[in-house]
Design a protein around this motif. Structure first.
Motif, PDB file in Angstrom:
ATOM      1  N   TYR A  91     -10.160   1.860   6.598  1.00 57.68           N
ATOM      2  CA  TYR A  91      -9.076   2.585   5.950  1.00 57.68           C
ATOM      3  C   TYR A  91      -8.343   3.491   6.935  1.00 57.68           C
ATOM      4  CZ  TYR A  91      -7.158   6.813   3.845  1.00 57.68           C
ATOM      5  OH  TYR A  91      -6.366   7.887   3.547  1.00 57.68           O
ATOM      6  N   THR A 125      -9.955   0.268  -1.902  1.00 57.10           N
ATOM      7  CA  THR A 125      -9.016  -0.646  -2.540  1.00 57.10           C
ATOM      8  C   THR A 125      -9.102  -1.995  -1.841  1.00 57.10           C
ATOM      9  OG1 THR A 125      -6.696  -0.911  -3.245  1.00 57.10           O
ATOM     10  CG2 THR A 125      -7.068  -0.051  -1.032  1.00 57.10           C
ATOM     11  N   ASP A 127      -6.537  -4.970   0.181  1.00 57.71           N
ATOM     12  CA  ASP A 127      -5.186  -5.137   0.716  1.00 57.71           C
ATOM     13  C   ASP A 127      -4.536  -6.424   0.208  1.00 57.71           C
ATOM     14  OD1 ASP A 127      -6.104  -7.286   2.239  1.00 57.71           O
ATOM     15  OD2 ASP A 127      -6.179  -6.172   4.121  1.00 57.71           O
ATOM     16  N   ASN A 128      -3.311  -6.676   0.651  1.00 53.98           N
ATOM     17  CA  ASN A 128      -2.550  -7.838   0.189  1.00 53.98           C
ATOM     18  C   ASN A 128      -3.151  -9.163   0.633  1.00 53.98           C
ATOM     19  OD1 ASN A 128      -1.714  -6.987   2.890  1.00 53.98           O
ATOM     20  ND2 ASN A 128      -0.175  -8.602   2.766  1.00 53.98           N
ATOM     21  N   ARG A 158       1.649   4.099   7.409  1.00 49.97           N
ATOM     22  CA  ARG A 158       2.364   3.258   6.432  1.00 49.97           C
ATOM     23  C   ARG A 158       1.533   3.072   5.175  1.00 49.97           C
ATOM     24  NH1 ARG A 158       2.372  -2.018   9.020  1.00 49.97           N
ATOM     25  NH2 ARG A 158       0.307  -1.234   9.559  1.00 49.97           N
ATOM     26  N   ASN A 159       0.221   2.935   5.344  1.00 48.15           N
ATOM     27  CA  ASN A 159      -0.659   2.677   4.204  1.00 48.15           C
ATOM     28  C   ASN A 159      -1.489   3.882   3.784  1.00 48.15           C
ATOM     29  OD1 ASN A 159      -0.080  -0.201   3.871  1.00 48.15           O
ATOM     30  ND2 ASN A 159      -1.100  -0.473   5.839  1.00 48.15           N
ATOM     31  N   SER A 202      -1.085  -4.709   3.981  1.00 50.16           N
ATOM     32  CA  SER A 202      -0.615  -3.508   3.287  1.00 50.16           C
ATOM     33  C   SER A 202      -1.526  -3.242   2.106  1.00 50.16           C
ATOM     34  CB  SER A 202       0.831  -3.681   2.805  1.00 50.16           C
ATOM     35  OG  SER A 202       0.924  -4.747   1.877  1.00 50.16           O
ATOM     36  N   TYR A 203      -1.593  -1.991   1.710  1.00 48.45           N
ATOM     37  CA  TYR A 203      -2.371  -1.629   0.526  1.00 48.45           C
ATOM     38  C   TYR A 203      -1.835  -0.318  -0.028  1.00 48.45           C
ATOM     39  CZ  TYR A 203      -4.964   0.947   4.186  1.00 48.45           C
ATOM     40  OH  TYR A 203      -5.323   1.741   5.256  1.00 48.45           O
ATOM     41  N   SER A 204      -2.210  -0.026  -1.237  1.00 43.61           N
ATOM     42  CA  SER A 204      -1.723   1.174  -1.910  1.00 43.61           C
ATOM     43  C   SER A 204      -2.891   1.970  -2.453  1.00 43.61           C
ATOM     44  CB  SER A 204      -0.774   0.783  -3.053  1.00 43.61           C
ATOM     45  OG  SER A 204      -0.340   1.921  -3.756  1.00 43.61           O
ATOM     46  N   LEU A 205      -2.829   3.267  -2.255  1.00 43.39           N
ATOM     47  CA  LEU A 205      -3.870   4.160  -2.754  1.00 43.39           C
ATOM     48  C   LEU A 205      -3.227   5.276  -3.559  1.00 43.39           C
ATOM     49  CD1 LEU A 205      -5.961   4.493   0.511  1.00 43.39           C
ATOM     50  CD2 LEU A 205      -6.663   3.295  -1.530  1.00 43.39           C
ATOM     51  N   LYS A 206      -3.888   5.689  -4.608  1.00 42.06           N
ATOM     52  CA  LYS A 206      -3.388   6.779  -5.434  1.00 42.06           C
ATOM     53  C   LYS A 206      -4.264   8.009  -5.232  1.00 42.06           C
ATOM     54  CE  LYS A 206      -1.341   3.920  -9.063  1.00 42.06           C
ATOM     55  NZ  LYS A 206      -1.313   3.621 -10.522  1.00 42.06           N
ATOM     56  N   GLY A 272      11.968   0.259   2.040  1.00 41.15           N
ATOM     57  CA  GLY A 272      11.000   0.258   3.129  1.00 41.15           C
ATOM     58  C   GLY A 272      11.607   0.210   4.513  1.00 41.15           C
TER      59      GLY A 272
END
Length: 344
Positions: A91, A125, A127-128, A158-159, A202-206, A272
């Motif tokens: 990460y 998480t 990733d894509n 970025r991530n 890419s990935y997204s975290l909250k 982006g």
């Protein structure tokens, strides 16, 4: 501090960035872990790692322990869980790709930190590409933090844009000229992958919501202004500023503290695409007000060169070494402002 660095992006926080770099300059297929050359383990970046939720305001979806079976890179492994190999990506970091400078040094540092023992995997998480993204610990060492602090990987803003700890470690590595930051303009791995047809991840975290300070009505309106340029064109405003001949950082302020406090970064639009460079609390940066800059400003162009990424910004320093006048375009409230900054 060299005066040519101050107007480079007209923010002394970036001049600090370059000063740190200048100081430093002066002074394939997964392979079995066992096959990597031994190396002396560098001092762990995180002596007593914080819990995942505390360190990055994130929550692990699952935690497990197992041995590392193979390494595709310093930031990508196969870790055994219940007799099955699980693909795991570190990460918040992006290590040099095979063929890039410091790729082997980064892998050796990880192998040395592993010491042949198991690792703890805190999965955050996926990733894509379907790879688990996790904080991985070898004993008390956070492997991602280790790589970033030793200058053997990029902080992946970025991530993992909200990770203050990794930002801090990255700023310290840059200021100290460690590892790949000893080079004037190291090529970022995502740019290397792009030029070599590699896959981008890419990935997204909250992150957990934190209480926000009350914002005054006029400040709220300013924040709501779009940070994109209109396709119809906007009026340009021009101002001229001259840097004082004896300009220097105030006593007690240094490059590292500026980097950590103001967190320089590239601002992106909704699609982006990079708009330019910005930083937190610009008005508190030494000389920023005198040069006409305000909180929320985005520096999009310097002497005709569009600002698109941090590695490119760093390469501007030697290019502008003896330049005495800088035309800087700033996006403020969606409108471009061009200011001329002169140095003695």
């Amino acid at each position: 501090m060299k005066h040519s660095l101050l107007p480079l992006l007209a923010l002394s926080v970036l001049s600090a960035w370059y000063a740190g770099v200048a100081t430093a300059q002066d002074a394939g297929a997964p392979a079995p872990v066992e096959a990597a050359a031994p190396a002396e383990a560098p001092k762990p970046a995180v002596e007593s790692p914080k819990p995942v939720a505390e360190a990055a305001a994130l929550t692990a979806t699952e935690t497990w322990t197992g041995p590392v079976a193979t390494m595709a890179g310093a930031d990508r492994f196969q870790i055994t869980r219940d007799d099955k190999a699980v693909d795991v990506r570190l990460y918040g970091v992006d290590a040099p790709e095979t063929g890039q400078p410091y790729a082997e040094e980064a892998k050796k540092a990880v192998v040395a930190a592993l010491g042949g023992g198991p690792v703890r995997v805190d999965v955050l998480t996926t990733d894509n590409l379907g790879i688990a993204v996790a904080m991985v610990y070898a004993g008390e060492t956070n492997l991602g933090g280790l790589l970033v602090s030793e200058g053997l990987a990029w902080y992946d803003d970025r991530n993992a844009a909200g990770d203050r700890e990794l930002k801090k470690l990255n700023a310290q590595a840059i200021a100290g000229g460690k590892g790949l930051w000893a080079d004037a303009a190291p090529l970022a791995p995502w740019d290397y992958r792009r030029s070599h047809g590699g896959e981008q991840f890419s990935y997204s975290l909250k992150p957990k919501e934190e209480p926000k300070p009350e914002v005054k009505e006029e400040e709220k309106k300013a924040e709501e202004e779009p940070k994109v340029l209109s396709a119809k064109g906007e009026q340009e405003y021009r101002d001229n500023f001259t840097i004082p001949k004896d300009a220097k950082l105030p006593e007690g302020v240094n490059e590292t503290t500026l980097l950590m406090k103001h967190m320089p970064r590239i601002e992106m639009d909704a699609a982006g695409k990079p708009l330019g460079f910005t930083a937190s609390n610009i008005s508190e940066i030494p000389y920023a007000k005198e040069l006409g800059f305000q909180d929320g400003d985005i520096i999009s162009n310097v002497n005709g060169i569009q600002v698109t990424d941090m590695a490119q910004i760093m390469s501007m320093a030697p290019q502008f070494k003896d330049v005495k006048e800088f035309n800087v375009t700033v996006i403020r409230g969606g409108k471009p402002l061009t200011r001329t900054i002169r140095v003695p």
